[in-house]
Scaffold this motif. Structure first.
Motif, PDB file in Angstrom:
ATOM      1  N   GLU A   1      52.464 -22.320  -3.735  1.00  0.00           N
ATOM      2  CA  GLU A   1      53.184 -21.048  -3.899  1.00  0.00           C
ATOM      3  C   GLU A   1      52.278 -19.995  -4.522  1.00  0.00           C
ATOM      4  OE1 GLU A   1      55.999 -20.110  -2.792  1.00  0.00           O
ATOM      5  OE2 GLU A   1      56.850 -22.014  -2.107  1.00  0.00           O
ATOM      6  N   PHE A   2      51.478 -20.417  -5.506  1.00  0.00           N
ATOM      7  CA  PHE A   2      50.534 -19.496  -6.137  1.00  0.00           C
ATOM      8  C   PHE A   2      49.528 -18.976  -5.106  1.00  0.00           C
ATOM      9  CE2 PHE A   2      51.225 -20.611 -10.756  1.00  0.00           C
ATOM     10  CZ  PHE A   2      51.279 -19.292 -11.199  1.00  0.00           C
ATOM     11  N   CYS A   3      49.002 -19.894  -4.306  1.00  0.00           N
ATOM     12  CA  CYS A   3      47.991 -19.537  -3.317  1.00  0.00           C
ATOM     13  C   CYS A   3      48.562 -18.558  -2.289  1.00  0.00           C
ATOM     14  CB  CYS A   3      47.466 -20.794  -2.628  1.00  0.00           C
ATOM     15  SG  CYS A   3      45.902 -20.542  -1.769  1.00  0.00           S
ATOM     16  N   GLU A   4      49.783 -18.827  -1.844  1.00  0.00           N
ATOM     17  CA  GLU A   4      50.435 -17.935  -0.888  1.00  0.00           C
ATOM     18  C   GLU A   4      50.685 -16.556  -1.507  1.00  0.00           C
ATOM     19  OE1 GLU A   4      54.537 -17.632   1.806  1.00  0.00           O
ATOM     20  OE2 GLU A   4      54.205 -19.366   0.502  1.00  0.00           O
ATOM     21  N   TYR A   5      51.121 -16.547  -2.774  1.00  0.00           N
ATOM     22  CA  TYR A   5      51.414 -15.275  -3.442  1.00  0.00           C
ATOM     23  C   TYR A   5      50.144 -14.432  -3.583  1.00  0.00           C
ATOM     24  CZ  TYR A   5      52.397 -11.943  -7.141  1.00  0.00           C
ATOM     25  OH  TYR A   5      52.496 -10.785  -7.875  1.00  0.00           O
ATOM     26  N   PHE A   6      49.049 -15.052  -4.084  1.00  0.00           N
ATOM     27  CA  PHE A   6      47.803 -14.315  -4.300  1.00  0.00           C
ATOM     28  C   PHE A   6      47.209 -13.819  -2.971  1.00  0.00           C
ATOM     29  CE2 PHE A   6      47.112 -16.987  -8.341  1.00  0.00           C
ATOM     30  CZ  PHE A   6      47.751 -16.029  -9.122  1.00  0.00           C
ATOM     31  N   ALA A   7      47.281 -14.655  -1.937  1.00  0.00           N
ATOM     32  CA  ALA A   7      46.684 -14.281  -0.654  1.00  0.00           C
ATOM     33  C   ALA A   7      47.470 -13.172   0.040  1.00  0.00           C
ATOM     34  CB  ALA A   7      46.605 -15.503   0.256  1.00  0.00           C
ATOM     35  N   ASN A   8      48.775 -13.066  -0.253  1.00  0.00           N
ATOM     36  CA  ASN A   8      49.619 -12.092   0.441  1.00  0.00           C
ATOM     37  C   ASN A   8      49.865 -10.803  -0.345  1.00  0.00           C
ATOM     38  OD1 ASN A   8      49.991 -13.575   2.789  1.00  0.00           O
ATOM     39  ND2 ASN A   8      51.689 -14.751   1.920  1.00  0.00           N
ATOM     40  N   VAL A   9      49.264 -10.680  -1.532  1.00  0.00           N
ATOM     41  CA  VAL A   9      49.458  -9.452  -2.332  1.00  0.00           C
ATOM     42  C   VAL A   9      49.015  -8.231  -1.537  1.00  0.00           C
ATOM     43  CG1 VAL A   9      48.583  -8.165  -4.313  1.00  0.00           C
ATOM     44  CG2 VAL A   9      49.370 -10.497  -4.623  1.00  0.00           C
ATOM     45  N   GLY A  10      47.802  -8.281  -0.980  1.00  0.00           N
ATOM     46  CA  GLY A  10      47.289  -7.155  -0.199  1.00  0.00           C
ATOM     47  C   GLY A  10      48.081  -6.900   1.068  1.00  0.00           C
ATOM     48  N   PRO A  11      48.248  -7.914   1.942  1.00  0.00           N
ATOM     49  CA  PRO A  11      49.006  -7.702   3.195  1.00  0.00           C
ATOM     50  C   PRO A  11      50.432  -7.220   2.964  1.00  0.00           C
ATOM     51  CG  PRO A  11      47.747  -9.746   3.322  1.00  0.00           C
ATOM     52  CD  PRO A  11      47.605  -9.242   1.923  1.00  0.00           C
ATOM     53  N   ASN A  12      51.111  -7.714   1.927  1.00  0.00           N
ATOM     54  CA  ASN A  12      52.494  -7.284   1.666  1.00  0.00           C
ATOM     55  C   ASN A  12      52.565  -5.818   1.257  1.00  0.00           C
ATOM     56  OD1 ASN A  12      53.503  -9.807   2.265  1.00  0.00           O
ATOM     57  ND2 ASN A  12      53.619 -10.492   0.135  1.00  0.00           N
TER      58      ASN A  12
ATOM     59  N   LYS B   1      32.057 -19.231   1.449  1.00  0.00           N
ATOM     60  CA  LYS B   1      33.206 -18.308   1.464  1.00  0.00           C
ATOM     61  C   LYS B   1      34.458 -18.901   0.826  1.00  0.00           C
ATOM     62  CE  LYS B   1      31.710 -16.407   5.918  1.00  0.00           C
ATOM     63  NZ  LYS B   1      32.126 -16.189   7.320  1.00  0.00           N
ATOM     64  N   LEU B   2      34.359 -20.111   0.323  1.00  0.00           N
ATOM     65  CA  LEU B   2      35.537 -20.779  -0.239  1.00  0.00           C
ATOM     66  C   LEU B   2      35.662 -20.473  -1.725  1.00  0.00           C
ATOM     67  CD1 LEU B   2      37.908 -22.722   0.163  1.00  0.00           C
ATOM     68  CD2 LEU B   2      36.336 -24.609  -0.330  1.00  0.00           C
ATOM     69  N   ALA B   3      36.782 -19.876  -2.124  1.00  0.00           N
ATOM     70  CA  ALA B   3      37.000 -19.478  -3.519  1.00  0.00           C
ATOM     71  C   ALA B   3      37.979 -20.419  -4.205  1.00  0.00           C
ATOM     72  CB  ALA B   3      37.527 -18.049  -3.577  1.00  0.00           C
ATOM     73  N   LYS B   4      37.630 -20.829  -5.394  1.00  0.00           N
ATOM     74  CA  LYS B   4      38.531 -21.601  -6.245  1.00  0.00           C
ATOM     75  C   LYS B   4      39.235 -20.602  -7.175  1.00  0.00           C
ATOM     76  CE  LYS B   4      38.077 -24.717 -10.253  1.00  0.00           C
ATOM     77  NZ  LYS B   4      37.087 -25.475 -11.045  1.00  0.00           N
ATOM     78  N   VAL B   5      40.566 -20.607  -7.160  1.00  0.00           N
ATOM     79  CA  VAL B   5      41.337 -19.599  -7.904  1.00  0.00           C
ATOM     80  C   VAL B   5      42.105 -20.262  -9.047  1.00  0.00           C
ATOM     81  CG1 VAL B   5      43.162 -17.861  -7.755  1.00  0.00           C
ATOM     82  CG2 VAL B   5      41.545 -18.136  -5.864  1.00  0.00           C
ATOM     83  N   ILE B   6      41.954 -19.684 -10.242  1.00  0.00           N
ATOM     84  CA  ILE B   6      42.687 -20.143 -11.424  1.00  0.00           C
ATOM     85  C   ILE B   6      43.699 -19.070 -11.816  1.00  0.00           C
ATOM     86  CG2 ILE B   6      42.490 -20.955 -13.807  1.00  0.00           C
ATOM     87  CD1 ILE B   6      40.979 -22.708 -11.845  1.00  0.00           C
ATOM     88  N   PRO B   7      45.013 -19.376 -11.827  1.00  0.00           N
ATOM     89  CA  PRO B   7      46.000 -18.380 -12.262  1.00  0.00           C
ATOM     90  C   PRO B   7      45.914 -18.172 -13.779  1.00  0.00           C
ATOM     91  CG  PRO B   7      47.017 -20.153 -10.978  1.00  0.00           C
ATOM     92  CD  PRO B   7      45.652 -20.621 -11.371  1.00  0.00           C
ATOM     93  N   LEU B   8      45.848 -16.918 -14.195  1.00  0.00           N
ATOM     94  CA  LEU B   8      45.767 -16.575 -15.612  1.00  0.00           C
ATOM     95  C   LEU B   8      46.990 -15.755 -16.003  1.00  0.00           C
ATOM     96  CD1 LEU B   8      43.809 -16.899 -18.053  1.00  0.00           C
ATOM     97  CD2 LEU B   8      42.984 -14.615 -17.521  1.00  0.00           C
ATOM     98  N   TYR B   9      47.692 -16.212 -17.023  1.00  0.00           N
ATOM     99  CA  TYR B   9      48.928 -15.544 -17.459  1.00  0.00           C
ATOM    100  C   TYR B   9      48.630 -14.152 -18.006  1.00  0.00           C
ATOM    101  CZ  TYR B   9      53.012 -14.552 -20.398  1.00  0.00           C
ATOM    102  OH  TYR B   9      54.082 -13.959 -20.995  1.00  0.00           O
ATOM    103  N   LYS B  10      49.442 -13.153 -17.592  1.00  0.00           N
ATOM    104  CA  LYS B  10      49.292 -11.773 -18.085  1.00  0.00           C
ATOM    105  C   LYS B  10      50.335 -11.478 -19.152  1.00  0.00           C
ATOM    106  CE  LYS B  10      49.803  -9.902 -14.034  1.00  0.00           C
ATOM    107  NZ  LYS B  10      49.959  -8.895 -12.973  1.00  0.00           N
TER     108      LYS B  10
ATOM    109  N   GLN C   1      40.689 -19.499   0.306  1.00  0.00           N
ATOM    110  CA  GLN C   1      40.804 -19.782  -1.119  1.00  0.00           C
ATOM    111  C   GLN C   1      41.840 -20.876  -1.344  1.00  0.00           C
ATOM    112  OE1 GLN C   1      42.153 -16.021  -2.814  1.00  0.00           O
ATOM    113  NE2 GLN C   1      44.284 -16.664  -2.733  1.00  0.00           N
ATOM    114  N   TYR C   2      41.719 -21.538  -2.485  1.00  0.00           N
ATOM    115  CA  TYR C   2      42.741 -22.495  -2.900  1.00  0.00           C
ATOM    116  C   TYR C   2      42.960 -22.328  -4.394  1.00  0.00           C
ATOM    117  CZ  TYR C   2      39.004 -25.448  -4.818  1.00  0.00           C
ATOM    118  OH  TYR C   2      37.942 -25.922  -5.541  1.00  0.00           O
ATOM    119  N   VAL C   3      44.157 -22.647  -4.852  1.00  0.00           N
ATOM    120  CA  VAL C   3      44.496 -22.546  -6.274  1.00  0.00           C
ATOM    121  C   VAL C   3      44.322 -23.910  -6.923  1.00  0.00           C
ATOM    122  CG1 VAL C   3      46.392 -22.187  -7.908  1.00  0.00           C
ATOM    123  CG2 VAL C   3      46.000 -20.543  -6.060  1.00  0.00           C
ATOM    124  N   HIS C   4      43.723 -23.905  -8.099  1.00  0.00           N
ATOM    125  CA  HIS C   4      43.455 -25.143  -8.830  1.00  0.00           C
ATOM    126  C   HIS C   4      44.184 -25.086 -10.172  1.00  0.00           C
ATOM    127  CE1 HIS C   4      41.113 -28.114 -11.166  1.00  0.00           C
ATOM    128  NE2 HIS C   4      40.891 -28.691 -10.000  1.00  0.00           N
TER     129      HIS C   4
END
Length: 631
Positions: free
Chosen positions: A101-112, A197-206, A326-329
């Motif tokens: 869900e995190f990966c989908e959310y981050f990847a779709n921020v721009g397109p949405n 081109k493969l990015a490892k993504v870490i969600p950081l709380y704001k 990208q993938y979320v870790h």
């Protein structure tokens, strides 16, 4: 804790129990005297212990800060995630599902965000000069790659392969031959390797609800070797842009010899000049929503071609942007791969540079003045009549909004602010609108990290700086019994000095009365470092520590700008405001800056006048220094 100190603690406890039992003045005095002596011994022992530790690790920054954090009792912040997340009122507990869900959310921020914006690749080609010259990607040598790697910071963050930059630095010499071959093959064929081109993504709380996906921001960790190849291309791109002067002079972001301080300096100089001419100066601080995430790749590549990035270089950039995943870790769980369809890669070296090129033609879109720093966009206009100024700005904002729509960028009118600068006492109403949304007028705002107020007295920024320094002083006071003066000075240089120096050549020229409170706080910090009485004269203490006083920091920062002005090292727009009076005779007036006329205090306190006064009294041999370090 030595054996002697442990025994002394037992004796102190015995004396305390004896005092409680006897309840006499003699027993109380005996206990207090022994306790005070023991506290003094423990403090000195603790100070000696940490001094020894710091001395042993003086060449290891990470270990040094580990010791200081232990003294400060600051724990390493860990990114803890809640047990569940909420999407559409449904609680999700499965960690794999959460990462997806995190990966989908981050990847779709721009397109949405761009769903309602036209997807065509049309741009206003009239705004871009079609450069005749094309970039040439010259061969890379082993020595260049080794130098690039050594200039990277010693970061511990690991990529998808578990590599950090420290490992790469220690082992690069063993793989330099095949890696140089890969880099040259990439530059000659125009292909950026898919594995890079493969990015490892870490969600950081704001902030906000920790169970909501939208309250996290992505930290993208790209492969370590991809950063090296990006830097190789970036160096050639920078040289090409600089040689042919492609970037507009109003752009200060991610360019050599440009900085936030110089951008603010140009902005405040224009304000001071217009106020001195008795004009109204109206500025608009534009807010772009997720600017780096919504860049349209086809439009970007079209612009790059017109700027001279053609042939193999254009194919290389196209390959660099397409098929990125990208993938979320989270903890030990990885999400599925998700493709990135728009935006420049986060955490990359090339991303910000590509964005500045994407925004480059914006400088020509309207007649309003502009100061650009990547996605920080500031517009301004001045005139004798506020009605006329407001009318012009409103008309130009429509043109600017059209450019943003055409280029797929989203202007957030609700977060866009305006500010009116003038030297008149009467109250003036200003009404600015974008798409029917009124722009909020403010008295102060944060501009490139500095709090700017509409009277240009910098009170807001001084109060902000005082608050930061005050917190740092409380830390120094807390640990002064545990650390020696050398360690305390390290804390001063890390926690206080950056706030004293950031853009001080701009806001440090204001009234001495406002700045005095900062100087008082600095002296308080110096007295803590040297373990001096709070009323002890500070001048010998500054000399002992070889630390500059705050007024001297201001003067030195201003004189560095004047040195750059003399040797023509400033950005074009700033260089033009300094004029040197030269003489054909060997007289006193040689290499003296011309003094501009001024009418108001705002102009008098600005760097052109203030800097000129400081520069003109320097000895000629100092002015003639060949490098800024020597100067």
């Amino acid at each position: 804790m030595t054996k002697g100190i442990k025994n002394a603690c037992k004796k102190k406890n015995y004396l305390y129990r004896n005092f409680l039992k006897e309840q006499t003045k003699e027993a109380e005095n005996k206990y207090k005297k022994y306790k005070n002596k023991l506290v003094w011994i423990i403090r000195n022992r603790r100070k000696d212990y940490y001094s020894e530790q710091l001395n042993e690790n003086r060449n290891n920054i990470k270990s040094t800060w580990g010791i200081l954090n232990k003294v400060l009792n600051t724990k390493e912040e860990k990114n803890f995630y809640p047990k569940y997340f909420v999407k559409e009122n449904i609680e999700i507990y499965d960690e794999k599902e959460i990462t997806n869900e995190f990966c989908e959310y981050f990847a779709n921020v721009g397109p949405n965000l761009t769903v309602n914006i036209s997807k065509n690749s049309n741009i206003d080609e009239n705004l871009i000069n079609n450069h005749m010259n094309s970039i040439f990607l010259e061969k890379v040598e082993k020595e260049e790659i080794l130098k690039i790697v050594q200039n990277f910071g010693n970061k511990r963050s690991t990529d998808g392969e578990g590599l950090d930059m420290i490992i790469v630095k220690s082992k690069i010499e063993f793989v330099i031959e095949p890696f140089t071959y890969i880099c040259n093959l990439s530059l000659t064929t125009g292909v950026f390797p898919d594995k890079m081109k493969l990015a490892k993504v870490i969600p950081l709380y704001k902030s906000g609800d920790k169970h909501n996906f939208s309250n996290y921001r992505p930290i993208s960790l790209l492969p370590q070797f991809s950063k090296i190849l990006e830097k190789v291309f970036s160096t050639r791109l920078d040289n090409f842009l600089q040689k042919h002067k492609i970037l507009d002079n109003s752009q200060y972001g991610f360019r050599a010899n440009h900085s936030t301080a110089l951008a603010i300096m140009e902005f405040t100089e224009k304000i001071a000049t217009e106020i001195d001419n008795n004009n109204y100066f109206l500025s608009i601080f534009i807010d772009l929503q997720k600017a780096f995430d919504v860049i349209n790749h086809s439009k970007l590549l079209k612009k790059m071609s017109m700027y001279g990035i053609r042939g193999v270089a254009h194919h290389w950039l196209s390959s660099y942007l397409e098929n990125r995943n990208q993938y979320v870790h989270i903890n030990d769980t990885k999400s599925e791969l998700w493709q990135i369809k728009c935006g420049v890669p986060q955490g990359s070296i090339l991303g910000p540079k590509l964005f500045t090129l994407y925004m480059n033609d914006f400088a020509k879109v309207s007649n309003l003045g502009k100061i650009l720093f990547a996605d920080d966009t500031t517009l301004f206009h001045s005139g004798k009549s506020i009605q006329e100024v407001t009318k012009v700005v409103n008309e130009e904002l429509e043109v600017i909004k059209h450019w943003f729509d055409l280029n797929g960028l989203i202007l957030n009118a609700k977060k866009t602010n305006s500010m009116l600068f003038n030297n008149k006492k009467e109250k003036v109403k200003v009404k600015l609108e974008i798409d029917g949304v009124e722009i909020h007028r403010v008295r102060e705002t944060k501009f490139l990290g500095v709090m700017i107020d509409d009277d240009l007295k910098w009170k807001s920024h001084i109060n902000y700086t005082k608050g930061k320094i005050g917190k740092a002083i409380s830390v120094l006071h807390r640990v002064k019994f545990f650390l020696n003066s050398c360690a305390l000075l390290t804390l001063y240089n890390t926690m206080i000095l950056p706030y004293l120096m950031y853009c001080v050549e701009v806001w440090g020229t204001t009234c001495k009365t406002y700045l005095q409170t900062i100087f008082i706080l600095q002296k308080r910090a110096i007295r803590i470092i040297t373990n001096s009485h709070y009323r002890e004269p500070s001048n010998p203490l500054f000399i002992k520590l070889k630390v500059l006083k705050f007024p001297d920091i201001v003067d030195l920062s201003i004189l560095k700008i004047m040195y750059k002005a003399k040797w023509n090292l400033l950005p074009v727009n700033l260089q033009n405001i300094f004029e040197i009076r030269t003489s054909i005779y060997n007289l006193k007036g040689i290499d003296v800056f011309k003094k501009p006329r001024f009418r108001t205090k705002i102009k008098e306190r600005n760097i052109v006048v203030k800097g000129m006064n400081l520069w003109n009294v320097l000895k000629q041999e100092i002015k003639e220094c060949k490098t800024i370090i020597t100067f």
